[in-house]
Design a protein around this motif. Structure first.
Motif, mmCIF file in Angstrom:
data_model
loop_
_atom_site.group_PDB
_atom_site.id
_atom_site.type_symbol
_atom_site.label_atom_id
_atom_site.label_comp_id
_atom_site.label_asym_id
_atom_site.label_seq_id
_atom_site.Cartn_x
_atom_site.Cartn_y
_atom_site.Cartn_z
ATOM 1 N N PHE A 86 0.882 -1.397 0.268
ATOM 2 C CA PHE A 86 -0.121 0.103 -0.211
ATOM 3 C C PHE A 86 0.917 1.297 0.101
ATOM 4 O O PHE A 86 0.533 2.357 -0.537
ATOM 5 N N THR A 87 2.360 1.370 0.327
ATOM 6 C CA THR A 87 3.372 2.611 0.706
ATOM 7 C C THR A 87 3.984 2.600 -0.050
ATOM 8 O O THR A 87 4.828 3.705 -0.444
ATOM 9 N N ALA A 88 4.013 1.484 -1.463
ATOM 10 C CA ALA A 88 4.361 1.481 -2.523
ATOM 11 C C ALA A 88 4.604 2.326 -3.142
ATOM 12 O O ALA A 88 5.314 3.426 -3.671
ATOM 13 N N PRO A 89 3.438 2.249 -4.065
ATOM 14 C CA PRO A 89 2.737 3.501 -4.883
ATOM 15 C C PRO A 89 2.854 5.142 -4.568
ATOM 16 O O PRO A 89 3.629 6.062 -5.711
ATOM 17 N N ALA A 90 2.557 5.585 -2.777
ATOM 18 C CA ALA A 90 2.977 7.002 -2.490
ATOM 19 C C ALA A 90 4.384 6.784 -1.933
ATOM 20 O O ALA A 90 4.994 8.164 -2.985
ATOM 21 N N SER A 91 5.224 6.071 -2.190
ATOM 22 C CA SER A 91 6.787 6.426 -2.080
ATOM 23 C C SER A 91 7.965 6.452 -3.374
ATOM 24 O O SER A 91 8.367 7.359 -3.990
ATOM 25 N N GLN A 92 7.114 5.400 -4.363
ATOM 26 C CA GLN A 92 7.522 5.641 -6.053
ATOM 27 C C GLN A 92 7.273 7.055 -6.659
ATOM 28 O O GLN A 92 8.243 7.356 -7.033
ATOM 29 N N MET A 93 6.025 7.699 -6.317
ATOM 30 C CA MET A 93 5.815 8.915 -6.329
ATOM 31 C C MET A 93 6.524 9.791 -6.400
ATOM 32 O O MET A 93 7.214 10.615 -6.569
ATOM 33 N N ALA A 94 6.471 9.997 -4.810
ATOM 34 C CA ALA A 94 7.598 10.856 -4.129
ATOM 35 C C ALA A 94 8.729 11.173 -4.477
ATOM 36 O O ALA A 94 9.482 11.528 -5.145
ATOM 37 N N ARG A 95 9.558 9.616 -5.280
ATOM 38 C CA ARG A 95 10.376 9.538 -5.386
ATOM 39 C C ARG A 95 10.431 10.320 -7.344
ATOM 40 O O ARG A 95 11.949 10.803 -7.235
ATOM 41 N N LEU A 96 9.168 9.736 -8.240
ATOM 42 C CA LEU A 96 9.387 10.930 -8.854
ATOM 43 C C LEU A 96 9.299 12.036 -9.190
ATOM 44 O O LEU A 96 9.845 12.781 -9.574
ATOM 45 N N ALA A 97 8.738 12.221 -8.362
ATOM 46 C CA ALA A 97 8.971 14.215 -8.473
ATOM 47 C C ALA A 97 10.054 14.397 -7.360
ATOM 48 O O ALA A 97 10.199 15.522 -8.404
ATOM 49 N N ALA A 98 10.467 14.000 -6.448
ATOM 50 C CA ALA A 98 11.999 14.287 -6.027
ATOM 51 C C ALA A 98 12.811 14.427 -7.697
ATOM 52 O O ALA A 98 13.892 15.429 -7.626
ATOM 53 N N ALA A 99 13.028 13.339 -7.897
ATOM 54 C CA ALA A 99 13.743 13.038 -9.681
ATOM 55 C C ALA A 99 13.675 14.350 -10.350
ATOM 56 O O ALA A 99 14.347 14.567 -11.180
ATOM 57 N N LEU A 100 12.266 14.606 -10.433
ATOM 58 C CA LEU A 100 11.555 15.559 -12.273
ATOM 59 C C LEU A 100 11.950 16.704 -11.358
ATOM 60 O O LEU A 100 12.229 18.021 -12.279
ATOM 61 N N GLN A 101 12.089 16.852 -10.108
ATOM 62 C CA GLN A 101 12.639 18.193 -9.873
ATOM 63 C C GLN A 101 14.251 18.776 -9.322
ATOM 64 O O GLN A 101 13.740 19.974 -9.951
ATOM 65 N N GLU A 102 14.635 17.435 -9.619
ATOM 66 C CA GLU A 102 16.196 17.366 -9.264
ATOM 67 C C GLU A 102 16.550 17.690 -11.359
ATOM 68 O O GLU A 102 17.513 18.782 -11.678
ATOM 69 N N LYS A 103 15.740 16.317 -11.761
ATOM 70 C CA LYS A 103 15.991 17.070 -13.465
ATOM 71 C C LYS A 103 15.529 18.732 -14.139
ATOM 72 O O LYS A 103 16.454 19.877 -15.111
ATOM 73 N N MET A 104 14.514 19.164 -13.621
ATOM 74 C CA MET A 104 13.626 20.759 -14.452
ATOM 75 C C MET A 104 15.327 21.286 -12.992
ATOM 76 O O MET A 104 15.457 22.439 -14.126
ATOM 77 N N ALA A 105 15.458 21.579 -12.057
ATOM 78 C CA ALA A 105 16.855 22.102 -11.674
ATOM 79 C C ALA A 105 17.463 22.044 -12.274
ATOM 80 O O ALA A 105 18.280 23.710 -12.364
ATOM 81 N N ALA A 106 18.577 21.746 -12.731
ATOM 82 C CA ALA A 106 19.261 21.173 -13.139
ATOM 83 C C ALA A 106 19.050 21.859 -15.265
ATOM 84 O O ALA A 106 20.235 22.621 -15.526
ATOM 85 N N GLU A 107 18.262 21.298 -15.436
ATOM 86 C CA GLU A 107 18.415 21.985 -17.118
ATOM 87 C C GLU A 107 17.466 23.372 -16.992
ATOM 88 O O GLU A 107 17.076 24.500 -17.506
ATOM 89 N N ALA A 108 16.814 24.089 -16.288
ATOM 90 C CA ALA A 108 16.156 25.527 -16.357
ATOM 91 C C ALA A 108 17.696 26.628 -16.298
ATOM 92 O O ALA A 108 18.591 26.505 -15.702
ATOM 93 N N PRO A 109 17.216 27.449 -17.697
ATOM 94 C CA PRO A 109 18.139 28.468 -17.255
ATOM 95 C C PRO A 109 18.112 29.261 -16.391
ATOM 96 O O PRO A 109 17.254 29.634 -15.734
ATOM 97 N N GLY A 110 19.216 30.064 -16.294
ATOM 98 C CA GLY A 110 19.136 31.280 -14.941
ATOM 99 C C GLY A 110 19.540 31.127 -13.992
ATOM 100 O O GLY A 110 19.258 31.131 -12.817
ATOM 101 N N THR A 111 19.819 29.433 -13.532
ATOM 102 C CA THR A 111 19.973 29.089 -11.896
ATOM 103 C C THR A 111 20.943 29.513 -11.545
ATOM 104 O O THR A 111 22.158 30.059 -12.411
ATOM 105 N N PRO A 112 21.142 29.427 -10.291
ATOM 106 C CA PRO A 112 23.179 30.576 -10.536
ATOM 107 C C PRO A 112 24.483 29.942 -10.906
ATOM 108 O O PRO A 112 25.167 30.664 -11.107
#
Length: 189
Positions: free
Chosen positions: A151-177
């Motif tokens: 029951f907790t596996a889908p929620a934790s997978q979703m959280a890991r996926l969101a964290a990975a997506l956020q890191e990827k978007m932060a790395a690709e976004a122009p204007g980062t320091p």
């Protein structure tokens, strides 16, 4: 034995049959009084062991509504009336019979059905109620833990996926320091 004494004995045995959860019928020929006392002590509170005349036992069984045991009431007969766990009493009697060859298990009675010697021995080979309940509880706990993980596996997978997506978007976004520092030309002062 006087007629009144016989009637009292039959009523007592019938009451024991009715109050017991099971009964194990044995032949005690060749056992000493000390051996019988030892067997009674080893049965403890879970069963009582009684020696009686076969005719009285047959009448008492008939009064108690127990059928199918008449052929077992031959020779010197004693009955273990089990009020506790049938498994514990059957184990005790089987162990005692193994140690004292004079004690012979003839059969028994449980849940409205006569038991053969093999049935009594199978009951004796079962694990005790406490052990079986512990195994059941362990199996249920294991299944509950597995279900909780599922029951907790889908929620934790979703959280890991969101964290990975956020890191990827932060790395690709122009204007980062990091990008702005690399893009600015170095000044010569």
């Amino acid at each position: 034995m006087a007629k009144a004494d016989k009637a009292t004995a039959v009523a007592d045995i019938a009451a024991r049959f009715k109050a017991s959860t099971a009964a194990v019928i044995t032949e005690y020929r060749g056992l000493t009084v000390a051996n019988l006392a030892q067997l009674r002590r080893s049965l403890g509170e879970s069963a009582s062991y009684a020696v009686a005349k076969n005719t009285l036992i047959k009448r008492a069984a008939s009064e108690a509504g127990i059928e199918g045991l008449d052929e077992l009431f031959a020779g010197p007969t004693a009955i273990a009336f089990v009020t506790g766990e049938p498994v514990d009493a059957a184990k005790t009697i089987k162990t005692f019979a193994r140690e004292h060859k004079a004690l012979v298990i003839k059969g028994g009675y449980m849940d409205g059905h006569p038991l053969s010697v093999a049935d009594v021995e199978r009951i004796a080979d079962l694990e005790s109620r406490e052990v079986l309940l512990a195994k059941l509880a362990g199996a249920m706990k294991g299944n509950l833990a597995k279900a909780a993980g599922l029951f907790t596996a889908p929620a934790s997978q979703m959280a890991r996926l969101a964290a990975a997506l956020q890191e990827k978007m932060a790395a690709e976004a122009p204007g980062t320091p990091a990008d702005t520092a690399a893009a600015e030309p170095a000044s010569d002062q």
